[in-house]
Motif scaffolding. Structure first.
Motif, PDB file in Angstrom:
ATOM      1  N   ARG A   1       0.806  -1.222   0.000  1.00 46.27           N
ATOM      2  CA  ARG A   1       0.000   0.000   0.000  1.00 46.27           C
ATOM      3  C   ARG A   1       0.846   1.283   0.000  1.00 46.27           C
ATOM      4  NH1 ARG A   1      -3.452  -3.422  -1.180  1.00 46.27           N
ATOM      5  NH2 ARG A   1      -4.845  -4.359   0.301  1.00 46.27           N
ATOM      6  N   MET A   2       2.059   1.198  -0.566  1.00 39.85           N
ATOM      7  CA  MET A   2       2.918   2.385  -0.646  1.00 39.85           C
ATOM      8  C   MET A   2       3.269   2.709  -2.103  1.00 39.85           C
ATOM      9  SD  MET A   2       5.422   1.695   2.603  1.00 39.85           S
ATOM     10  CE  MET A   2       6.357   3.174   2.303  1.00 39.85           C
ATOM     11  N   SER A   3       2.621   2.054  -3.041  1.00 42.93           N
ATOM     12  CA  SER A   3       2.796   2.265  -4.483  1.00 42.93           C
ATOM     13  C   SER A   3       4.124   1.776  -5.036  1.00 42.93           C
ATOM     14  CB  SER A   3       2.603   3.741  -4.858  1.00 42.93           C
ATOM     15  OG  SER A   3       1.303   4.146  -4.528  1.00 42.93           O
ATOM     16  N   ILE A   4       4.923   1.108  -4.228  1.00 39.87           N
ATOM     17  CA  ILE A   4       6.214   0.604  -4.707  1.00 39.87           C
ATOM     18  C   ILE A   4       5.993  -0.487  -5.756  1.00 39.87           C
ATOM     19  CG2 ILE A   4       8.335  -0.594  -4.059  1.00 39.87           C
ATOM     20  CD1 ILE A   4       8.066   0.894  -1.326  1.00 39.87           C
ATOM     21  N   GLY A   5       5.060  -1.407  -5.493  1.00 41.65           N
ATOM     22  CA  GLY A   5       4.765  -2.465  -6.463  1.00 41.65           C
ATOM     23  C   GLY A   5       4.277  -1.897  -7.774  1.00 41.65           C
ATOM     24  N   THR A   6       3.422  -0.891  -7.702  1.00 35.25           N
ATOM     25  CA  THR A   6       2.915  -0.243  -8.918  1.00 35.25           C
ATOM     26  C   THR A   6       4.046   0.407  -9.690  1.00 35.25           C
ATOM     27  OG1 THR A   6       0.739   0.128  -7.941  1.00 35.25           O
ATOM     28  CG2 THR A   6       1.355   1.549  -9.785  1.00 35.25           C
ATOM     29  N   GLN A   7       4.949   1.083  -8.999  1.00 37.19           N
ATOM     30  CA  GLN A   7       6.077   1.724  -9.664  1.00 37.19           C
ATOM     31  C   GLN A   7       6.979   0.692 -10.341  1.00 37.19           C
ATOM     32  OE1 GLN A   7       8.123   4.417  -6.974  1.00 37.19           O
ATOM     33  NE2 GLN A   7       6.174   5.164  -6.183  1.00 37.19           N
ATOM     34  N   LEU A   8       7.258  -0.399  -9.653  1.00 37.31           N
ATOM     35  CA  LEU A   8       8.097  -1.447 -10.241  1.00 37.31           C
ATOM     36  C   LEU A   8       7.414  -2.107 -11.436  1.00 37.31           C
ATOM     37  CD1 LEU A   8       9.487  -3.080  -6.986  1.00 37.31           C
ATOM     38  CD2 LEU A   8      10.773  -1.746  -8.667  1.00 37.31           C
ATOM     39  N   LEU A   9       6.121  -2.348 -11.319  1.00 33.47           N
ATOM     40  CA  LEU A   9       5.378  -2.959 -12.415  1.00 33.47           C
ATOM     41  C   LEU A   9       5.351  -2.031 -13.625  1.00 33.47           C
ATOM     42  CD1 LEU A   9       3.849  -5.459 -13.261  1.00 33.47           C
ATOM     43  CD2 LEU A   9       1.792  -4.454 -12.277  1.00 33.47           C
ATOM     44  N   ASN A  10       5.154  -0.737 -13.403  1.00 32.62           N
ATOM     45  CA  ASN A  10       5.163   0.222 -14.507  1.00 32.62           C
ATOM     46  C   ASN A  10       6.524   0.276 -15.186  1.00 32.62           C
ATOM     47  OD1 ASN A  10       2.463   0.901 -14.237  1.00 32.62           O
ATOM     48  ND2 ASN A  10       2.876   2.641 -12.910  1.00 32.62           N
ATOM     49  N   LEU A  11       7.599   0.177 -14.404  1.00 34.14           N
ATOM     50  CA  LEU A  11       8.943   0.149 -14.974  1.00 34.14           C
ATOM     51  C   LEU A  11       9.132  -1.105 -15.834  1.00 34.14           C
ATOM     52  CD1 LEU A  11      11.764   1.440 -15.139  1.00 34.14           C
ATOM     53  CD2 LEU A  11      12.355   0.154 -13.070  1.00 34.14           C
ATOM     54  N   ALA A  12       8.653  -2.246 -15.332  1.00 33.95           N
ATOM     55  CA  ALA A  12       8.747  -3.488 -16.109  1.00 33.95           C
ATOM     56  C   ALA A  12       7.960  -3.364 -17.411  1.00 33.95           C
ATOM     57  CB  ALA A  12       8.229  -4.661 -15.283  1.00 33.95           C
ATOM     58  N   LYS A  13       6.787  -2.756 -17.351  1.00 32.63           N
ATOM     59  CA  LYS A  13       5.982  -2.555 -18.564  1.00 32.63           C
ATOM     60  C   LYS A  13       6.715  -1.668 -19.563  1.00 32.63           C
ATOM     61  CE  LYS A  13       1.330  -2.962 -16.567  1.00 32.63           C
ATOM     62  NZ  LYS A  13       0.110  -2.181 -16.248  1.00 32.63           N
ATOM     63  N   GLU A  14       7.298  -0.571 -19.070  1.00 34.79           N
ATOM     64  CA  GLU A  14       8.031   0.351 -19.949  1.00 34.79           C
ATOM     65  C   GLU A  14       9.204  -0.332 -20.640  1.00 34.79           C
ATOM     66  OE1 GLU A  14       9.313   3.718 -17.672  1.00 34.79           O
ATOM     67  OE2 GLU A  14       7.271   4.169 -17.011  1.00 34.79           O
TER      68      GLU A  14
END
Length: 69
Positions: free
Chosen positions: A2-15
């Motif tokens: 719930r700190m958006s770290i997973g979302t940030q990492l997932l977005n980086l992987a997508k990019e």
């Protein structure tokens, strides 16, 4: 969590991906399922993970999936 770290990492992987990502999660991990589905992943296969014998789910994310429909 719930700190958006997973979302940030997932977005980086997508990019950095060639436009498609696949991953597995166990069927009992409802939190992971919600997270991946919220970020555009779709179930492409269900099965049993050999080593643990537990039900698993294969997910796939495709860039610009909406254009494929």
């Amino acid at each position: 969590q719930r700190m958006s770290i997973g979302t940030q990492l997932l977005n980086l992987a997508k990019e950095r991906s060639p436009g498609k990502l696949q991953l597995f999660t166990f069927d009992v991990n409802k939190g992971a399922q919600h997270f991946y589905e919220k970020h555009g992943f779709r179930v492409i296969k269900r099965g049993i993970e050999i080593q643990s014998g537990m039900a698993d789910i294969r997910y796939e994310w495709v860039r610009n999936r909406s254009f494929l429909r």
